[in-house]
Design a protein around this motif. Structure first.
Motif, PDB file in Angstrom:
ATOM      1  N   CYS A 174      26.019  27.514  -6.297  1.00  0.00           N
ATOM      2  CA  CYS A 174      26.765  28.483  -7.109  1.00  0.00           C
ATOM      3  C   CYS A 174      28.150  28.749  -6.505  1.00  0.00           C
ATOM      4  O   CYS A 174      28.295  28.895  -5.290  1.00  0.00           O
ATOM      5  CB  CYS A 174      25.988  29.792  -7.208  1.00  0.00           C
ATOM      6  SG  CYS A 174      26.702  30.968  -8.376  1.00  0.00           S
ATOM      7  N   ASN A 175      29.163  28.835  -7.379  1.00  0.00           N
ATOM      8  CA  ASN A 175      30.533  29.101  -6.935  1.00  0.00           C
ATOM      9  C   ASN A 175      31.106  30.395  -7.492  1.00  0.00           C
ATOM     10  O   ASN A 175      32.158  30.856  -7.026  1.00  0.00           O
ATOM     11  CB  ASN A 175      31.462  27.945  -7.317  1.00  0.00           C
ATOM     12  CG  ASN A 175      31.149  26.682  -6.531  1.00  0.00           C
ATOM     13  OD1 ASN A 175      30.782  26.750  -5.356  1.00  0.00           O
ATOM     14  ND2 ASN A 175      31.275  25.532  -7.175  1.00  0.00           N
ATOM     15  N   TYR A 176      30.437  30.966  -8.511  1.00  0.00           N
ATOM     16  CA  TYR A 176      30.878  32.250  -9.071  1.00  0.00           C
ATOM     17  C   TYR A 176      29.614  33.055  -9.356  1.00  0.00           C
ATOM     18  O   TYR A 176      28.823  32.678 -10.222  1.00  0.00           O
ATOM     19  CB  TYR A 176      31.683  32.047 -10.352  1.00  0.00           C
ATOM     20  CG  TYR A 176      32.431  33.274 -10.836  1.00  0.00           C
ATOM     21  CD1 TYR A 176      33.814  33.370 -10.679  1.00  0.00           C
ATOM     22  CD2 TYR A 176      31.767  34.328 -11.446  1.00  0.00           C
ATOM     23  CE1 TYR A 176      34.520  34.485 -11.133  1.00  0.00           C
ATOM     24  CE2 TYR A 176      32.457  35.452 -11.896  1.00  0.00           C
ATOM     25  CZ  TYR A 176      33.829  35.528 -11.735  1.00  0.00           C
ATOM     26  OH  TYR A 176      34.516  36.636 -12.180  1.00  0.00           O
ATOM     27  N   TRP A 177      29.425  34.119  -8.611  1.00  0.00           N
ATOM     28  CA  TRP A 177      28.164  34.869  -8.625  1.00  0.00           C
ATOM     29  C   TRP A 177      28.441  36.299  -9.060  1.00  0.00           C
ATOM     30  O   TRP A 177      29.254  36.987  -8.442  1.00  0.00           O
ATOM     31  CB  TRP A 177      27.571  34.841  -7.222  1.00  0.00           C
ATOM     32  CG  TRP A 177      26.243  35.499  -6.998  1.00  0.00           C
ATOM     33  CD1 TRP A 177      25.893  36.779  -7.277  1.00  0.00           C
ATOM     34  CD2 TRP A 177      25.094  34.900  -6.375  1.00  0.00           C
ATOM     35  NE1 TRP A 177      24.603  37.025  -6.894  1.00  0.00           N
ATOM     36  CE2 TRP A 177      24.095  35.889  -6.339  1.00  0.00           C
ATOM     37  CE3 TRP A 177      24.826  33.638  -5.853  1.00  0.00           C
ATOM     38  CZ2 TRP A 177      22.837  35.651  -5.777  1.00  0.00           C
ATOM     39  CZ3 TRP A 177      23.583  33.407  -5.305  1.00  0.00           C
ATOM     40  CH2 TRP A 177      22.596  34.391  -5.277  1.00  0.00           C
ATOM     41  N   ILE A 178      27.754  36.734 -10.097  1.00  0.00           N
ATOM     42  CA  ILE A 178      27.800  38.143 -10.496  1.00  0.00           C
ATOM     43  C   ILE A 178      26.501  38.805 -10.044  1.00  0.00           C
ATOM     44  O   ILE A 178      25.420  38.367 -10.415  1.00  0.00           O
ATOM     45  CB  ILE A 178      27.972  38.303 -12.023  1.00  0.00           C
ATOM     46  CG1 ILE A 178      29.298  37.677 -12.482  1.00  0.00           C
ATOM     47  CG2 ILE A 178      27.936  39.787 -12.412  1.00  0.00           C
ATOM     48  CD1 ILE A 178      29.507  37.716 -13.998  1.00  0.00           C
ATOM     49  N   ASN A 179      26.607  39.842  -9.223  1.00  0.00           N
ATOM     50  CA  ASN A 179      25.473  40.669  -8.815  1.00  0.00           C
ATOM     51  C   ASN A 179      25.535  41.966  -9.605  1.00  0.00           C
ATOM     52  O   ASN A 179      26.508  42.724  -9.475  1.00  0.00           O
ATOM     53  CB  ASN A 179      25.550  40.991  -7.311  1.00  0.00           C
ATOM     54  CG  ASN A 179      24.442  40.340  -6.512  1.00  0.00           C
ATOM     55  OD1 ASN A 179      23.589  39.651  -7.058  1.00  0.00           O
ATOM     56  ND2 ASN A 179      24.456  40.550  -5.206  1.00  0.00           N
ATOM     57  N   ASN A 180      24.546  42.241 -10.421  1.00  0.00           N
ATOM     58  CA  ASN A 180      24.527  43.457 -11.232  1.00  0.00           C
ATOM     59  C   ASN A 180      23.289  44.276 -10.882  1.00  0.00           C
ATOM     60  O   ASN A 180      22.166  43.900 -11.231  1.00  0.00           O
ATOM     61  CB  ASN A 180      24.534  43.080 -12.712  1.00  0.00           C
ATOM     62  CG  ASN A 180      24.739  44.267 -13.651  1.00  0.00           C
ATOM     63  OD1 ASN A 180      24.767  44.105 -14.853  1.00  0.00           O
ATOM     64  ND2 ASN A 180      24.904  45.469 -13.127  1.00  0.00           N
TER      65      ASN A 180
END
Length: 864
Positions: free
Chosen positions: A175-181
């Motif tokens: 993964c190169n763009y990770w959104i943690n919500n």
């Protein structure tokens, strides 16, 4: 490897391979035992790729749990008949024979009277097969606990719908763009944190992975992110739908993936169901030939994703079109008004996410070419723990669907709870080319019944997890809910229901007082075991056997727990306790049969437990090891585990050749069946059931928490960090030393502007009141909270009296929450975990620990 290692101990001795049990996961450890037979060091086992060489603070401190002087050292019975949160039980030690005979006798009375009268609360995740014991108790399906406030009430069924798994996570390897919500993966909590932190660090350092954290608090994840996006609580679904709106309307989605690998192209009629022919086959629309064809027609030239058509005499549209219509008003501008996230931020993140996903790219792994989608949206309890739990989880999944990253390298991948056997898959063939959905990951579906056979109404949640909090409804109004039984017996095993259940504390106290008999099985006393009539002490993890695989996100394989020392006290394993109780009740054979199914032993008949025999923890552990790879216990004793990196064919697109569920028709099918069953049985609460929670595709309806009276003008959330996550560990001095010196955990976090508006300064004693209850604590003023939100650590609140190390605090966060149908997802069973509150100054900076302790003690059990 060990031969060249430097011994990390000043004393001579030996190293023993084992597994940590300081949370629900399973990190491999090495335990150092001195020549005198004392455990003086626990550290990570570097041979296990799941946690590599690391363990978290809980794991490092596990030897203090072993040697805790306040462990339950022998069976005990209550001598004080009065039961209350502050009443001394008057414990006296008794023999195992007396204890087991008493428990067996009292449970047998219940069994012969009505097995449904038993309320079990069994929560040992590392021995999850113990949860099945009530099934041997006359098919009892009660559950006096919840999944929702702990982890993922709506999360687990949705993973079962989409991946046929229990959990999900982003693929750290690519993964190169990770959104943690609303989750701490890679930093502070959730799946195998000790290993996940290393995987996260490598991804960011080695590849420069971009990280965005979306949540109301400046958490560890947010603080270490490239970008923190503060958001109003209980609006995370809307944020996700806003991203989807941008991705769809700017055509930033993976069209090829949606057409080939999902049911987004299946035609849906006006009733919400797929349009089928007489044989039950589903229609799609061929956009080249401009006509309807069956899903498996080999002449299909291209699939329509949008449009409206007439098929079988009805108007129909592809499922993708329905979703597009559902979110037509979810523009960044509209979503900004709901979430407080600027519209330009929503639009920019959506564009960045789509660009990073590299739609159309591929990667070769083990000689196989796979889609490469190195951008993924990750989430957990804080984001999904709301009344609309199913739709909220589905919304997050759809962000991932749109860029085509489901189960791809770099994308959002399913995580199994336990594969049981190395060659056993987790995908099965379903209807019309779709995978089979498996929303029930913890236990089989509870059949519909009226009158209900469960105290928490699980009979009416055909797709959900157990909403144990609803017992506050049924226990006190049996007529309304058609109950023809009333629980009067309780069995608690490694659980603390008074602590993990949401809602009215005084009602839970009344439920406990109304129990004819309570038995508790545990290693330490807690808020709930204090109410027991008999307490049975279990072995510590460093004294017992077990074999476990719990949700490793990147790996697979079993991990052995073996005794490091002989038992210190007069304690028994859980297996021995349940065997002895079962034999006295007369259900030992039923229990063995249930274990065969809970552990999947029936798939290897030679491992099945036989009638009439009691099996030890060691024998069960050995069978589970053999289930995985046919290796005997000696192999595991030497190696410690069989963990390897997850096989690509089981990890990446294991459903290849089938379609995954963009549109979840099963939800509507089960809703229709439930409605028909309830109408046929004349169920009196049919009209108040929350039917709108059953949606095949999510919408932007607001959760009820936003509609509380106007006087509650702020939101409250709770949060967890690794040292206290998935376990009550404040009784360990090393852990309490961390927590009690950190103002984040020993106060109520409030934004600087919000505090100033209310005349509150740092260190003031404040009250936080919802429509359901009140808590109290010291204000910790910070810029790291959303301006409308207060944050309460799950380390803040403990009741005093049961352990000398634990300090008093001002109430339990769960008291701020409702426990009713209105705030429970009727589809998933997920309850609301955010609260609308008012925040008031109670006393200016008291500067005196005794004053603080005296004041907050008065609010430990207060409703308002």
């Amino acid at each position: 490897m060990y031969a060249s290692a430097v011994q990390n101990s000043v004393k001579s001795g030996k190293w023993i391979n084992s597994t940590c049990k300081m949370c629900l996961h399973s990190c491999s450890v090495r335990v150092h035992v001195t020549d005198e037979g004392v455990v003086n060091k626990v550290e990570g086992n570097p041979t296990n790729p799941s946690n590599e060489s690391g363990i978290c603070p809980k794991g490092n401190s596990s030897l203090l749990r072993l040697y805790d002087p306040q462990r339950i050292k022998t069976p005990m019975k209550r001598t004080n008949p009065r039961k209350g949160p502050d009443d001394d039980p008057g414990w006296v030690p008794i023999s195992w024979e007396e204890a087991l005979d008493t428990v067996g006798r009292e449970l047998k009375k219940t069994f012969e009277d009505d097995p449904r009268k038993l309320l079990p609360a069994i929560n040992d995740f590392q021995k999850i097969y113990l949860w099945a014991w009530p099934a041997a108790f006359g098919g009892n399906a009660n559950y006096f606990s919840v999944v929702g406030t702990q982890c993922g009430g709506g999360y687990h069924p949705m993973n079962g719908f989409i991946h046929s798994t229990f959990a999900a996570g982003n693929d750290t390897s690519y993964c190169n763009y990770w959104i943690n919500n609303g989750g701490g993966d890679g930093f502070s909590s959730h799946l195998h944190m000790a290993g996940a932190a290393r995987h996260m660090a490598r991804a960011r350092v080695d590849r420069g992975m971009h990280l965005v954290t979306v949540e109301p608090r400046l958490s560890i994840s947010a603080a270490k992110s490239d970008e923190w996006v503060p958001i109003r609580p209980a609006t995370d679904r809307h944020f996700a739908l806003g991203l989807c709106h941008v991705l769809i309307n700017e055509k930033l989605y993976d069209e090829a993936f949606l057409k080939k690998d999902t049911n987004a192209v299946y035609l849906v009629g006006p009733d919400g169901f797929f349009v089928r022919n007489e044989e039950g086959n589903i229609y799609v629309w061929d956009s080249v030939d401009n006509k309807a064809k069956l899903w498996n027609d080999e002449t299909i030239k291209d699939y329509a994703l949008e449009g409206e058509y007439e098929v079988e005499g009805v108007k129909a549209s592809p499922a993708f079109q329905l979703f597009k219509d559902n979110i037509s008003k979810c523009t960044p501008e509209k979503i900004s008004q709901v979430t407080t996230v600027p519209a330009e931020t929503i639009q920019r993140i959506a564009r960045e996410f789509a660009k990073a996903a590299s739609i159309g790219s591929s990667i070769k792994i083990d000689g196989k070419t796979l889609p490469f989608r190195p951008a993924a949206y990750n989430y957990y309890r804080g984001a999904q723990g709301h009344k609309t739990g199913s739709m909220t989880n589905h919304s997050f999944k759809l962000v991932n669907f749109l860029v085509g990253n489901i189960d791809t390298p770099g994308g959002h991948v399913g995580v199994t709870l336990d594969d049981f056997m190395i060659d056993r898959g987790h995908i099965w063939e379903g209807d019309c080319g779709q995978i089979k959905t498996t929303p029930h990951q913890l236990h089989p579906e509870v059949p519909f019944a009226y009158p209900p056979n469960t105290a928490h109404l699980m009979d009416y949640f055909p797709l959900g997890v157990d909403p144990g909090h609803l017992i506050t409804q049924t226990f006190f109004d049996q007529k309304k809910w058609g109950m023809d039984f009333k629980p009067d017996t309780m069995l608690i095993c490694h659980s603390n229901p008074l602590w993990n259940l949401n809602g009215p504390q005084e009602k839970y106290f009344d439920i406990m007082r109304n129990m004819r008999f309570i038995v508790a099985i545990d290693i330490l006393l807690n808020e709930s075991t204090q109410w027991a009539d008999i307490v049975l002490p279990t072995l510590d993890n460093l004294e017992r056997w077990n074999m476990v695989m719990i949700e490793p996100p990147l790996t697979e394989g079993q991990c052995l727990t073996q005794p490091a020392i002989e038992p210190l006290w007069d304690c028994k394993s859980e297996e021995e306790i349940f065997n002895e109780i079962s034999e006295r009740i007369g259900i030992l054979d039923q229990w063995n049969e249930i274990q065969n199914y809970a552990n999947m032993f029936f798939e290897k008949p030679e491992l099945m437990l036989k009638p009439g025999k009691k099996y030890s923890d060691k024998e069960i552990a050995e069978r589970k090891g053999k289930m995985w790879n046919d290796k005997d216990l000696d192999w595991y004793i030497e190696k410690g585990h069989s963990s390897t990196m997850r096989r690509p064919d089981k990890f990446y697109r294991p459903w290849e050749g089938q379609r995954i569920h963009f549109y979840i028709e099963d939800i509507l099918t089960r809703k229709k069946e439930l409605q028909e069953n309830m109408k046929k049985a004349n169920v009196p609460f049919y009209d108040i059931w929350e039917w709108d929670d059953y949606q095949a595709i999510p919408n932007a309806v607001l959760d009820p928490v936003h509609k509380e009276p106007e006087e509650y003008d702020m939101y409250a959330i709770t949060f967890k960090d690794v040292q206290v996550n998935f376990g009550e560990n404040l009784s360990i001095p090393w852990i309490s030393d961390i927590v009690y010196k950190d103002p984040v955990h020993m106060g109520i976090l409030i934004n600087t502007l919000a505090a100033k508006k209310r005349g509150i300064s740092d260190g003031d004693l404040i009250k936080v009141t919802s429509n359901y209850g009140t808590i109290m604590g010291l204000a910790r003023v910070t810029e790291g909270m959303h301006v409308e939100t207060v944050g309460v650590s799950n380390a803040l609140s403990r009741w005093t009296g049961y352990h000398a190390v634990v300090k008093p605090a001002g109430g339990h966060y769960n008291r701020l929450l409702p426990a009713d149908l209105k705030n429970t997802c009727a589809n998933s069973g997920q309850m609301e975990t955010a609260a609308k509150v008012k925040v008031e100054l109670f006393r200016k900076n008291p500067n005196d620990d005794k004053i603080v302790e005296s004041e907050i003690k008065n609010y430990r059990y207060a409703r308002k």
